[in-house]
Design a protein around this motif. Structure first.
Motif, PDB file in Angstrom:
ATOM      1  N   PHE A 112       0.596  23.328 -35.149  1.00 25.39           N
ATOM      2  CA  PHE A 112       1.392  23.165 -33.758  1.00 25.39           C
ATOM      3  C   PHE A 112       2.620  24.096 -34.104  1.00 25.39           C
ATOM      4  O   PHE A 112       2.902  24.607 -33.262  1.00 25.39           O
ATOM      5  CB  PHE A 112       1.570  21.738 -33.343  1.00 25.39           C
ATOM      6  CG  PHE A 112       2.309  21.864 -32.067  1.00 25.39           C
ATOM      7  CD1 PHE A 112       1.663  21.846 -30.756  1.00 25.39           C
ATOM      8  CD2 PHE A 112       3.729  21.598 -32.003  1.00 25.39           C
ATOM      9  CE1 PHE A 112       2.205  21.936 -29.468  1.00 25.39           C
ATOM     10  CE2 PHE A 112       4.399  21.492 -30.691  1.00 25.39           C
ATOM     11  CZ  PHE A 112       3.602  21.954 -29.540  1.00 25.39           C
ATOM     12  N   ALA A 113       3.274  23.590 -35.252  1.00 26.29           N
ATOM     13  CA  ALA A 113       4.530  24.394 -35.542  1.00 26.29           C
ATOM     14  C   ALA A 113       4.256  25.695 -35.772  1.00 26.29           C
ATOM     15  O   ALA A 113       5.102  26.659 -35.372  1.00 26.29           O
ATOM     16  CB  ALA A 113       5.261  23.876 -36.739  1.00 26.29           C
ATOM     17  N   ALA A 114       3.065  26.270 -36.187  1.00 29.46           N
ATOM     18  CA  ALA A 114       2.838  27.615 -36.253  1.00 29.46           C
ATOM     19  C   ALA A 114       2.552  28.408 -35.147  1.00 29.46           C
ATOM     20  O   ALA A 114       2.164  29.632 -35.129  1.00 29.46           O
ATOM     21  CB  ALA A 114       2.033  27.758 -37.478  1.00 29.46           C
ATOM     22  N   THR A 115       2.530  27.703 -33.911  1.00 28.96           N
ATOM     23  CA  THR A 115       1.867  28.316 -32.902  1.00 28.96           C
ATOM     24  C   THR A 115       2.749  29.399 -32.277  1.00 28.96           C
ATOM     25  O   THR A 115       2.318  30.471 -31.491  1.00 28.96           O
ATOM     26  CB  THR A 115       1.496  27.356 -31.736  1.00 28.96           C
ATOM     27  OG1 THR A 115       2.597  26.551 -31.563  1.00 28.96           O
ATOM     28  CG2 THR A 115       0.247  26.570 -32.033  1.00 28.96           C
ATOM     29  N   PRO A 116       4.072  29.283 -32.203  1.00 27.52           N
ATOM     30  CA  PRO A 116       4.921  30.360 -31.830  1.00 27.52           C
ATOM     31  C   PRO A 116       4.577  31.635 -32.388  1.00 27.52           C
ATOM     32  O   PRO A 116       4.495  32.733 -31.710  1.00 27.52           O
ATOM     33  CB  PRO A 116       6.598  29.851 -31.981  1.00 27.52           C
ATOM     34  CG  PRO A 116       6.161  28.409 -32.172  1.00 27.52           C
ATOM     35  CD  PRO A 116       5.212  28.002 -32.658  1.00 27.52           C
TER      36      PRO A 116
END
Length: 163
Positions: A112-116
């Motif tokens: 989720f944190a890597a989605t940007p």
């Protein structure tokens, strides 16, 4: 903290974020929410590329979007749960003490944190097409995801001790 501020804080200090995540009680709804949110944002990141592909190659956009929706919101979560099981077994073999729920939430938060970065990758791929820019952004996304997963696994192994 809000999810957005946690994502930003993950880029600054992932070890502290995972310490915070592992310190909370395990909740399957939270880990599933992180996973489905990440899969949905990854699906949305595919839209510019799918629109470009349908315009340039006369593909049916609705069919491509439906196939991508099926892949990212039905099949990918199942595969990522299998990956989480493998990571948990690896964690146990290496002598870790975290539960499978804690390992899952750490892994899913990493995704989720890597989605940007994945959203940026989708924009670059959609507007610029294949090329050097796509490869560079894809490399940075992969490195961010790998680093977050590594931090999650190390924090799970180390426990509550600060690094």
């Amino acid at each position: 903290m809000s999810v957005v501020s946690n994502v930003i804080y993950t880029y600054r200090s992932p070890s502290k974020v995972f310490e915070f995540i592992y310190g909370r009680p395990t909740n399957e709804a939270t880990s599933l929410g992180y996973l489905m949110g990440a899969c949905f944002l990854t699906y949305v990141a595919q839209w510019p590329y799918l629109a470009r592909q349908s315009h340039l190659e006369d593909f049916n956009l609705q069919t491509s979007l439906a196939a991508s929706l099926l892949a990212w919101l039905l099949i990918a979560p199942l595969l990522l749960y299998c990956v989480a099981i493998l990571v948990y077994f690896l964690h146990r073999v290496l002598g870790g003490s975290k539960t499978s729920g804690q390992i899952r939430v750490g892994l899913f938060w990493s995704f989720f944190a890597a989605t940007p970065m994945m959203m940026l990758f989708g924009l670059v791929k959609g507007f610029l097409g294949s090329g050097t820019a796509e490869n560079v952004v894809g490399f940075f996304w992969f490195m961010a995801l790998s680093y977050f997963i590594l931090c999650a696994v190390v924090r799970a192994k180390v426990g509550g001790a600060a690094q």
